[in-house]
Design a protein around this motif. Structure first.
Motif, PDB file in Angstrom:
ATOM      1  N   LEU A 169       0.829  -1.203   0.000  1.00 49.08           N
ATOM      2  CA  LEU A 169       0.000   0.000   0.000  1.00 49.08           C
ATOM      3  C   LEU A 169       0.865   1.255   0.000  1.00 49.08           C
ATOM      4  CD1 LEU A 169      -2.868  -0.987   2.465  1.00 49.08           C
ATOM      5  CD2 LEU A 169      -3.078  -0.591   0.008  1.00 49.08           C
ATOM      6  N   LYS A 170       1.968   1.229   0.751  1.00 49.17           N
ATOM      7  CA  LYS A 170       2.885   2.368   0.764  1.00 49.17           C
ATOM      8  C   LYS A 170       3.441   2.621  -0.635  1.00 49.17           C
ATOM      9  CE  LYS A 170       4.490   1.926   5.566  1.00 49.17           C
ATOM     10  NZ  LYS A 170       5.659   1.622   6.425  1.00 49.17           N
ATOM     11  N   LYS A 171       3.848   1.550  -1.306  1.00 50.23           N
ATOM     12  CA  LYS A 171       4.401   1.672  -2.659  1.00 50.23           C
ATOM     13  C   LYS A 171       3.342   2.201  -3.620  1.00 50.23           C
ATOM     14  CE  LYS A 171       7.713  -2.116  -2.061  1.00 50.23           C
ATOM     15  NZ  LYS A 171       8.078  -3.489  -2.508  1.00 50.23           N
ATOM     16  N   GLU A 172       2.108   1.674  -3.487  1.00 48.84           N
ATOM     17  CA  GLU A 172       1.026   2.108  -4.376  1.00 48.84           C
ATOM     18  C   GLU A 172       0.698   3.586  -4.169  1.00 48.84           C
ATOM     19  OE1 GLU A 172      -2.333  -0.433  -3.811  1.00 48.84           O
ATOM     20  OE2 GLU A 172      -1.286  -2.233  -4.525  1.00 48.84           O
ATOM     21  N   ILE A 173       0.688   4.027  -2.910  1.00 47.69           N
ATOM     22  CA  ILE A 173       0.366   5.421  -2.601  1.00 47.69           C
ATOM     23  C   ILE A 173       1.450   6.348  -3.133  1.00 47.69           C
ATOM     24  CG2 ILE A 173       0.237   7.079  -0.694  1.00 47.69           C
ATOM     25  CD1 ILE A 173      -1.415   4.978   0.825  1.00 47.69           C
ATOM     26  N   GLU A 174       2.717   5.972  -2.954  1.00 49.85           N
ATOM     27  CA  GLU A 174       3.815   6.787  -3.475  1.00 49.85           C
ATOM     28  C   GLU A 174       3.759   6.873  -4.999  1.00 49.85           C
ATOM     29  OE1 GLU A 174       7.141   4.732  -1.785  1.00 49.85           O
ATOM     30  OE2 GLU A 174       7.311   6.116  -0.085  1.00 49.85           O
ATOM     31  N   ALA A 175       3.442   5.739  -5.631  1.00 42.10           N
ATOM     32  CA  ALA A 175       3.348   5.716  -7.093  1.00 42.10           C
ATOM     33  C   ALA A 175       2.172   6.562  -7.567  1.00 42.10           C
ATOM     34  CB  ALA A 175       3.196   4.278  -7.587  1.00 42.10           C
ATOM     35  N   ARG A 176       1.068   6.482  -6.840  1.00 45.40           N
ATOM     36  CA  ARG A 176      -0.101   7.265  -7.236  1.00 45.40           C
ATOM     37  C   ARG A 176       0.145   8.753  -7.033  1.00 45.40           C
ATOM     38  NH1 ARG A 176      -6.480   6.432  -5.573  1.00 45.40           N
ATOM     39  NH2 ARG A 176      -7.245   8.102  -6.913  1.00 45.40           N
ATOM     40  N   ASP A 177       0.834   9.126  -5.962  1.00 47.03           N
ATOM     41  CA  ASP A 177       1.191  10.532  -5.741  1.00 47.03           C
ATOM     42  C   ASP A 177       1.977  11.066  -6.939  1.00 47.03           C
ATOM     43  OD1 ASP A 177      -0.019  10.535  -3.280  1.00 47.03           O
ATOM     44  OD2 ASP A 177       1.842  10.533  -2.116  1.00 47.03           O
ATOM     45  N   HIS A 178       2.972  10.298  -7.353  1.00 42.99           N
ATOM     46  CA  HIS A 178       3.828  10.728  -8.462  1.00 42.99           C
ATOM     47  C   HIS A 178       3.013  10.867  -9.741  1.00 42.99           C
ATOM     48  CE1 HIS A 178       6.735  10.226 -11.807  1.00 42.99           C
ATOM     49  NE2 HIS A 178       7.520  10.943 -11.020  1.00 42.99           N
ATOM     50  N   TYR A 179       2.150   9.891  -9.989  1.00 41.53           N
ATOM     51  CA  TYR A 179       1.340   9.926 -11.205  1.00 41.53           C
ATOM     52  C   TYR A 179       0.378  11.110 -11.176  1.00 41.53           C
ATOM     53  CZ  TYR A 179      -1.581   8.295 -15.064  1.00 41.53           C
ATOM     54  OH  TYR A 179      -2.268   8.212 -16.260  1.00 41.53           O
ATOM     55  N   ASP A 180      -0.328  11.283 -10.047  1.00 40.81           N
ATOM     56  CA  ASP A 180      -1.322  12.350  -9.952  1.00 40.81           C
ATOM     57  C   ASP A 180      -0.694  13.734 -10.072  1.00 40.81           C
ATOM     58  OD1 ASP A 180      -3.346  10.523  -9.662  1.00 40.81           O
ATOM     59  OD2 ASP A 180      -3.555  10.752  -7.497  1.00 40.81           O
TER      60      ASP A 180
END
Length: 220
Positions: A169-180
């Protein structure tokens, strides 16, 4: 009392929806969950085997937000209540991609602006203060640490019976932050006149009180 619109932006799992809903209830305002709209469109995208013809996709979309006394706000996609499917891992993993597409955002923003036209709206998302409601009387930019956001999402998943790993979940959130924050259309960014509220380590009640104080100042 003059009716106002409140725009709440911020990254995934910062607590926007929970707080926006609380604020709306406590001030007799209408809560609009824009994230649920994009998740609904993502659900349809997945049902159609990830067909990237997004213009055709939204031409076959009818979205309604309705209130159920027992279940709260529900999302109807073409007349079907799909609310219980919107927090699935597959929808979560694809929603940023779908929401970044121009036909999808144009469609959703139009619906959101229509809902806010009469004022008295609390709306949360990624581009509410910058694109959807640039004239909102109060703009909040809500943030929280990646660790805390992952823990919140983990708890939410457990409550909904969705299996997940805290580290993933941490990895997904960091990746989503970068994408968004780096997408071409309506990237996540703080409006110049938005007030930052850091929810790390704060309870729902504490954050609700902070925003209520800000509302009082706007209405004074």
């Amino acid at each position: 009392m003059n009716l106002i619109n409140i725009a709440i932006d911020g990254p995934a799992a910062a607590g926007k929806s929970t707080i926006a809903r609380r604020v709306a209830e406590s001030h007799s305002m209408i809560y609009v969950d824009t994230g649920a709209m994009y998740r609904a469109i993502t659900y349809k995208y997945l049902q159609e085997d990830k067909n990237d013809d997004f213009q055709a996709l939204i031409e076959d979309v009818s979205l309604k937000l309705v209130y159920d006394e027992d279940k709260g706000q529900r999302v109807l996609l073409n007349g079907e209540d799909i609310t219980d499917y919107l927090r699935s891992n597959e929808v979560t993993q694809n929603v940023s991609y779908v929401a970044s597409k121009e036909p999808v955002r144009t469609f959703a923003v139009k619906v959101q602006q229509q809902l806010a036209a009469e004022k008295g709206i609390v709306m949360d998302g990624r581009d509410i203060g910058t694109v959807v409601l640039p004239d909102a009387e109060l703009k909040i930019y809500m943030i929280a640490s990646v660790e805390e956001r992952a823990e919140r999402r983990q708890k939410e998943n457990e409550e909904n019976g969705i299996p997940s790993s805290l580290n993933e979940l941490k990895k997904e959130i960091e990746a989503r932050d970068h994408y968004d924050m780096n997408r071409e259309i309506s990237p996540l960014q703080k409006a110049d006149d938005a007030i930052t509220v850091n929810t790390t380590g704060k309870s729902i009640e504490q954050v609700t009180d902070i925003i209520s104080d800000l509302i009082d100042k706007v209405e004074a």
